[in-house]
Design a protein around this motif. Sequence first.
Motif, mmCIF file in Angstrom:
data_model
loop_
_atom_site.group_PDB
_atom_site.id
_atom_site.type_symbol
_atom_site.label_atom_id
_atom_site.label_comp_id
_atom_site.label_asym_id
_atom_site.label_seq_id
_atom_site.Cartn_x
_atom_site.Cartn_y
_atom_site.Cartn_z
ATOM 1 N N ILE A 5 0.171 7.582 0.568
ATOM 2 C CA ILE A 5 0.852 6.355 0.133
ATOM 3 C C ILE A 5 1.527 6.652 -1.192
ATOM 4 O O ILE A 5 0.923 7.283 -2.075
ATOM 5 C CB ILE A 5 -0.159 5.207 0.009
ATOM 6 N N GLY A 7 3.178 5.219 -4.643
ATOM 7 C CA GLY A 7 3.169 4.048 -5.509
ATOM 8 C C GLY A 7 1.882 4.009 -6.309
ATOM 9 O O GLY A 7 1.033 4.901 -6.162
ATOM 10 N N ARG A 11 -0.477 -3.517 -4.821
ATOM 11 C CA ARG A 11 0.064 -3.497 -3.455
ATOM 12 C C ARG A 11 -0.359 -2.218 -2.733
ATOM 13 O O ARG A 11 -0.864 -2.254 -1.611
ATOM 14 C CB ARG A 11 1.595 -3.584 -3.549
ATOM 15 N N GLU A 12 -0.192 -1.072 -3.421
ATOM 16 C CA GLU A 12 -0.543 0.202 -2.800
ATOM 17 C C GLU A 12 -2.054 0.317 -2.619
ATOM 18 O O GLU A 12 -2.521 0.930 -1.649
ATOM 19 C CB GLU A 12 -0.005 1.364 -3.645
ATOM 20 N N CYS A 30 -3.039 8.740 -2.516
ATOM 21 C CA CYS A 30 -2.034 7.882 -3.134
ATOM 22 C C CYS A 30 -1.428 8.597 -4.335
ATOM 23 O O CYS A 30 -2.149 9.075 -5.207
ATOM 24 C CB CYS A 30 -2.642 6.543 -3.543
ATOM 25 N N GLU A 49 6.128 9.073 -8.277
ATOM 26 C CA GLU A 49 6.769 8.549 -7.058
ATOM 27 C C GLU A 49 8.238 8.951 -6.941
ATOM 28 O O GLU A 49 8.831 8.830 -5.876
ATOM 29 C CB GLU A 49 6.607 7.025 -7.006
ATOM 30 N N GLY A 70 5.442 2.352 -1.032
ATOM 31 C CA GLY A 70 5.203 1.001 -1.560
ATOM 32 C C GLY A 70 6.403 0.425 -2.297
ATOM 33 O O GLY A 70 6.966 -0.578 -1.886
ATOM 34 N N ASP A 291 4.435 -7.562 -4.050
ATOM 35 C CA ASP A 291 3.241 -7.451 -4.874
ATOM 36 C C ASP A 291 3.222 -8.670 -5.777
ATOM 37 O O ASP A 291 4.144 -8.834 -6.573
ATOM 38 C CB ASP A 291 3.342 -6.153 -5.708
#
Length: 424
Positions: A5, A7, A11-12, A30, A49, A70, A291
């Motif tokens: 993932i 971000g 939210r992530e 992540c 990111e 994300g 988010d």
Amino acid sequence: MNILIIGSGGREHAIGKKIGQSPLVEKVYCAPGNPGMTIDGIQLVNIKETDHQNLIAFAKRMDVTWSFVGPEIPLLNGIVDDFKEAGLKIFGPTKAAALIEGSKSFAKELMEQFQIPTAESKTFTHYPEAKRYIEEKGAPIVIKADGLAAGKGVVVAMTLEEAVEAAYDMLEKDRFGQSGQKIVVEEFLVGEEFSLLAFVNGKDVYPMAISQDHKRAYDGDNGPNTGGMGAYSPVPQISEEIVEKGIEQILKPAAKAMIDMKRPFTGILYAGLIATTEGPKVIEFNARFGDPETQVILPRLKNDLAQVITDLLENKTVDLVWEKEGYNIGVVVAAEGYPGDYTRNMLLPKFSEADTTVYYAGVKEEQKNLVGAGGRIYLVEAFGETLEAARKKVYETLQSKNTAQTFYRKDIGLKALEGSHKEI
Ligand code: AMP
Ligand code: GLY
């Protein structure tokens, strides 16, 4: 499967937690993530990111099955295009499709051309013309920087002076740099606001449960705009009929329009809507999950999220099942000063309540403790059979903690209770 993932926010965290619940998934990575996510077994990857090449190298090295993006910035930088070019699977819109979020004037043109209901508007690059139009239309009126401005490029002007000043700041004083060299001047819409998101794969649209964000910093919708201070799902004051119109008149035509414009959209399409007396109208499109909306929507999804994304990536159809009962609510705890310059490094409380969930965002680890490191620090989320019950769980948890040097709104979800039960 191993999933990556991209971000670092709440939210992530919510996406990673949901994906990690799948029996199909071995590891959830992540990048860059935040240390609060590790409570849910998410493994942090120290790559930014925006660093596509290193993310690609990591995904190859760690045998990542697919990646999920994300935030909007990597999408608009073309991360999906870069991963695909490298032969990797990734779920999200291409750079061309992400323009539905990246340029408000593009989104407006699309809506106009395909008759998708939205606020009446006009786009300007020259201040004198913008001023003339604003004076002709009168206040209240809304001024929007064309490009990304981290949620700060929108001025809802209640007076003519305010509107003219906002246009001047953006077009003449370069307040938002490149993002504000073009502006959209938009009709002020009256009605209840809600977020309607969907998984989209080309023409296929799979709507999610609706939610409502709270964008202003303080209670009663006062103070400056933020990234979002809390959300709840579903939104009882929005009827099934309005949601249905949102799906049929907005989401589905938008997905089709993107195909017609040679920018087919795959990913999460987010429509920010106002329920007007003429039906729902669009105030913004985003090309990603919201988010904090995600933190209250995903707990309501009964499907295995990893399976859903896998199926969509294989162009299969999916059958989403959403929780029909009760409510999910999430309240953001932010650093004192946010969305301006904010306090950092405060020690964060520990949470062990069984009936609330914590999603972390702006945090870092110091001597095995989490401390504040961002504007929005964490969000406490709960499910309740009623909205009151869900609110009670979240606010009782928050009241029992040391929240010094931070603040949170006390009125998340109150709009749905129509003036009754105003006290928490
Ligand atoms: P946005 O950054 O596009 O989400 O806009 C920020 C906030 O401004 C929204 O959440 C709305 O509350 C408000 N807003 C944006 N466009 C309009 C509009 N046309 N009419 C009324 N309010 C708006
Ligand atoms: N909560 C609003 C957004 O994610 O854009």
